[in-house]
Design a protein around this motif. Sequence first.
Motif, PDB file in Angstrom:
ATOM      1  N   LYS A   1       0.852  -1.189   0.000  1.00 49.93           N
ATOM      2  CA  LYS A   1       0.000   0.000   0.000  1.00 49.93           C
ATOM      3  C   LYS A   1       0.888   1.239   0.000  1.00 49.93           C
ATOM      4  O   LYS A   1       1.841   1.320   0.778  1.00 49.93           O
ATOM      5  N   PRO A   2       0.591   2.201  -0.855  1.00 49.07           N
ATOM      6  CA  PRO A   2       1.403   3.430  -0.909  1.00 49.07           C
ATOM      7  C   PRO A   2       1.457   4.110   0.454  1.00 49.07           C
ATOM      8  O   PRO A   2       0.465   4.171   1.178  1.00 49.07           O
ATOM      9  N   HIS A   3       2.645   4.622   0.793  1.00 49.68           N
ATOM     10  CA  HIS A   3       2.822   5.327   2.058  1.00 49.68           C
ATOM     11  C   HIS A   3       2.705   6.839   1.879  1.00 49.68           C
ATOM     12  O   HIS A   3       2.683   7.589   2.855  1.00 49.68           O
ATOM     13  N   PHE A   4       2.638   7.285   0.622  1.00 43.35           N
ATOM     14  CA  PHE A   4       2.551   8.717   0.324  1.00 43.35           C
ATOM     15  C   PHE A   4       1.433   8.932  -0.687  1.00 43.35           C
ATOM     16  O   PHE A   4       1.061   8.023  -1.421  1.00 43.35           O
ATOM     17  N   ASN A   5       0.942  10.151  -0.738  1.00 47.72           N
ATOM     18  CA  ASN A   5      -0.182  10.424  -1.629  1.00 47.72           C
ATOM     19  C   ASN A   5      -0.028  11.793  -2.280  1.00 47.72           C
ATOM     20  O   ASN A   5      -0.919  12.642  -2.203  1.00 47.72           O
ATOM     21  N   PHE A   6       1.137  12.026  -2.904  1.00 51.00           N
ATOM     22  CA  PHE A   6       1.382  13.311  -3.550  1.00 51.00           C
ATOM     23  C   PHE A   6       0.747  13.326  -4.936  1.00 51.00           C
ATOM     24  O   PHE A   6       0.597  12.282  -5.583  1.00 51.00           O
ATOM     25  N   ASP A   7       0.417  14.536  -5.385  1.00 52.72           N
ATOM     26  CA  ASP A   7      -0.338  14.665  -6.634  1.00 52.72           C
ATOM     27  C   ASP A   7       0.511  14.501  -7.886  1.00 52.72           C
ATOM     28  O   ASP A   7       0.009  14.065  -8.921  1.00 52.72           O
TER      29      ASP A   7
ATOM     30  N   GLN B   1      10.269  15.834  -1.849  1.00 49.31           N
ATOM     31  CA  GLN B   1      10.348  15.093  -0.589  1.00 49.31           C
ATOM     32  C   GLN B   1      11.620  14.256  -0.511  1.00 49.31           C
ATOM     33  O   GLN B   1      12.212  14.101   0.563  1.00 49.31           O
ATOM     34  N   LEU B   2      12.050  13.706  -1.660  1.00 51.65           N
ATOM     35  CA  LEU B   2      13.297  12.931  -1.689  1.00 51.65           C
ATOM     36  C   LEU B   2      14.498  13.819  -1.357  1.00 51.65           C
ATOM     37  O   LEU B   2      15.402  13.409  -0.623  1.00 51.65           O
TER      38      LEU B   2
ATOM     39  N   ARG C   1      10.852   3.706  -0.422  1.00 52.23           N
ATOM     40  CA  ARG C   1       9.419   3.762  -0.749  1.00 52.23           C
ATOM     41  C   ARG C   1       9.091   4.972  -1.608  1.00 52.23           C
ATOM     42  O   ARG C   1       8.296   4.878  -2.553  1.00 52.23           O
ATOM     43  N   LEU C   2       9.691   6.111  -1.281  1.00 50.83           N
ATOM     44  CA  LEU C   2       9.464   7.324  -2.080  1.00 50.83           C
ATOM     45  C   LEU C   2       9.926   7.119  -3.521  1.00 50.83           C
ATOM     46  O   LEU C   2       9.244   7.502  -4.470  1.00 50.83           O
TER      47      LEU C   2
END
Length: 316
Positions: free
Chosen positions: A54-60, A68-69, A170-171
């Motif tokens: 499941k994705p840990h981030f929800n950026f557009d 973020q990286l 993950r990112l």
Amino acid sequence: MKVSEAKKEVATLLEKKKRLSSDYDNAYKIFSGLQKEISCLEESIEMTDFGVYKPHFNFDDPEEYKKQLELLREKEKEMIRTDMAVQCDIQWTVDGSKSKGQKLTKQNHKLMLRAFNGECDAALAKVRWDNILKMEDRVKKAYETINKAGDVNKSHITYNYLELKIKELRLTHELQEKIKQEKEDQRQIREQMRDEERAQREIEKAKDEAEKEEDRYLKALEKARDEVQKASGDKLIKLNEKVTQLEAQLKNAQELKARAISRAQITKSGHVYIISNVGSFGENIFKIGMTRRLEPIDRVRELGDASVPFSYDIHA
């Protein structure tokens, strides 16, 4: 003499048996451990195939992931600069010198970080949609192995630094997925635009043809009505039948023209289609799409001609 030699040989064989039993036990422990690791990795891949990740981030958009990286990597550098990435539980001295002990500790920490970061970079370079859990496990195992080796010097990579590296992995993975999704979205948009352009050309062509048909039937009807005024008897009956037929044809042409004009004015109107292709994708797999083509079956034929070896079945 023979009995004495036999006893020695028995003792030697017993010692050899004991040694072999010990080697077997050690080898079996290693084998069992490796088997568990393989099982864990296979399960991770299988779980990813079933969409358990499941994705840990929800950026557009990808730019936010990249931002973020960058922030995350700055945090990692800051932890290294402030000696928070690797820590030592005791203060070593070398030849009674604390400064020499600190220098030796720093060298050990540098080697530990180099080894761990190398494993993390390798995982980042190889991460894909189907191996993200395997790569996470690889990073964690590198963390455990390097820390185990650091036990001799009482040094260990901190858990907080491990968490940053897992987050970075993950990112990176989710950035790749976002870029892939955007490419797919763009491909679908381009495909839709091409379909709409073809539909617009078809609509314009249908409108032009309907206008020509309307004009032709109008002229024929006007001529037939003029002839009715001068005819009588059987000829009059035939001309009236012809007038009725031309009026029906004119009405049909006008309806086609009105339909084409209406479709041209409503930019998003069209047909929803439901199709499948057992030969290409298997049972119970359906494609649902929308086309603005005047004849939706033309779009279905194009899909079959362009991308798959078998024709699509139309369900609705």
